[in-house]
Design an enzyme around this catalytic site. Structure first.
Site, short mmCIF file in Angstrom:
data_model
loop_
_atom_site.label_atom_id
_atom_site.label_comp_id
_atom_site.label_asym_id
_atom_site.label_seq_id
_atom_site.Cartn_x
_atom_site.Cartn_y
_atom_site.Cartn_z
CB CYS A 89 -0.99 -0.05 1.16
SG CYS A 89 -2.38 1.07 0.97
CG HIS A 195 -3.46 -3.58 3.36
ND1 HIS A 195 -2.43 -2.96 4.03
CD2 HIS A 195 -4.16 -2.59 2.76
CE1 HIS A 195 -2.49 -1.66 3.84
NE2 HIS A 195 -3.54 -1.41 3.06
CD GLU A 197 -0.69 -5.50 5.86
OE1 GLU A 197 -0.51 -6.09 4.77
OE2 GLU A 197 -0.97 -4.30 5.96
#
Lengths: 224, 81
Positions: A89, A195, A197
């Protein structure tokens, strides 16, 4: 291998990344402050991560100011030596601004900040469900550069629909050729808008991100 | 001498400018319907300590190239008052 997560003023996915790596993937992770420069505990087998967020308030352009922080000078040097660098990002935006990755990331086509799950596919046609959260995620490079990226296999993820078809419906931000993530020519610097994560923990109901992090960063033979 | 230098940064002409499109939509809603296109950029003012206008311009050029504009997506123009 070890991981280092850089913390810029305005980073807000640094802890998510730390938690995903340390607790969901069982890795050795250290937080790195943007004003420090010391990467001496890392070798080129290790990986430095630029997390998501709004470094330096997104002033001027997303990632433009972070590029000049002391830690980024060390990260650029580390990448030059062949060390792995991964940007998510805002981290992807910083990599483009730092010229570690080609192209630029522009304001979303629909002018809105988009926060939702999207689908991605890779060279194996596997489909991943991964969240995005960005206002400036429209990947752009000129046609010549895009052709070169495709020819070299540097496009690592594209937006698609839930069945893996790469089409306009599956493209949330208007990215050129549905590009969601790329790597550099030497395949040690990776950047993506979605994302992974945020999709690593069982309690979050989606663990597709684990496979992305494992495939991209933890395999001897880097993806092609 | 201190020179006041304006750096105008604009999105490249061939690129879609969603911000400009949104502003044009607003103008149409206001009843200003004859506007054919809108593009939004930035104006950055630099106070530069330099020996001559040429030197001030050169410094602004360098700032524009290295930081103020990203040539992948923007171009810039310099104006010295």
């Amino acid at each position: 291998m070890k991981f280092g997560v850089v913390v810029f003023p305005g980073s807000n996915c640094d802890r998510d990344m730390y938690d995903a790596l340390a607790y969901d993937l069982g890795q050795d992770v250290t937080m790195l402050w943007h004003k420090d420069k010391d990467l001496s505990r890392f070798t080129t087998e290790d990986c430095i991560i630029l997390p998501g967020g709004f470094s330096y308030g997104d002033y001027l352009r997303c990632g433009a100011i972070a590029r000049f922080s002391p830690m980024m000078q060390s990260v650029i040097e580390f990448a030059g030596k062949g060390g792995k660098v991964f940007g998510v990002c805002n981290g992807f935006q910083i990599l483009c601004e730092s010229h570690l990755l080609p192209g630029a990331v522009l304001r979303n086509k629909n002018q809105q900040f988009i926060c939702k799950n999207v689908y991605l596919t890779d060279h194996t046609n596997k489909v991943y469900k991964i969240p995005i959260a960005h206002g400036e995620g429209r990947y752009y490079a000129d046609e010549k550069k895009l052709d070169e990226l495709e020819k070299n296999g540097q496009v690592i993820y594209r937006y698609c629909d839930e069945f893996g078809t790469i089409n306009d419906e599956g493209n949330p931000n208007g990215a050129m050729r549905n590009i969601a993530g790329i790597c550099n020519a030497t395949r040690n610097v990776f950047g993506m808008m979605p994302h992974p994560e945020r999709a690593c923990s069982d309690v979050l109901g989606n663990t597709d991100g684990r496979e992305i992090i494992r495939t991209l960063l933890m395999q001897e033979q880097l993806v092609h | 001498m201190i020179y006041s230098v304006q750096v105008k940064v604009m999105p490249l002409k061939e690129l879609l400018d969603p911000q400009g499109k949104a502003v044009m939509g607003g103008l149409k809603n206001l009843g200003i319907g004859t506007v054919e296109d809108v593009r939004v950029g930035k104006n950055i003012t630099l106070q530069i300590n330099a020996a001559s206008p040429d030197e001030a311009k050169q410094i602004a050029e360098e700032a524009g190239k290295k930081l103020l504009a990203n040539p992948v997506m923007e171009y810039f123009e310099i104006n010295i008052n």
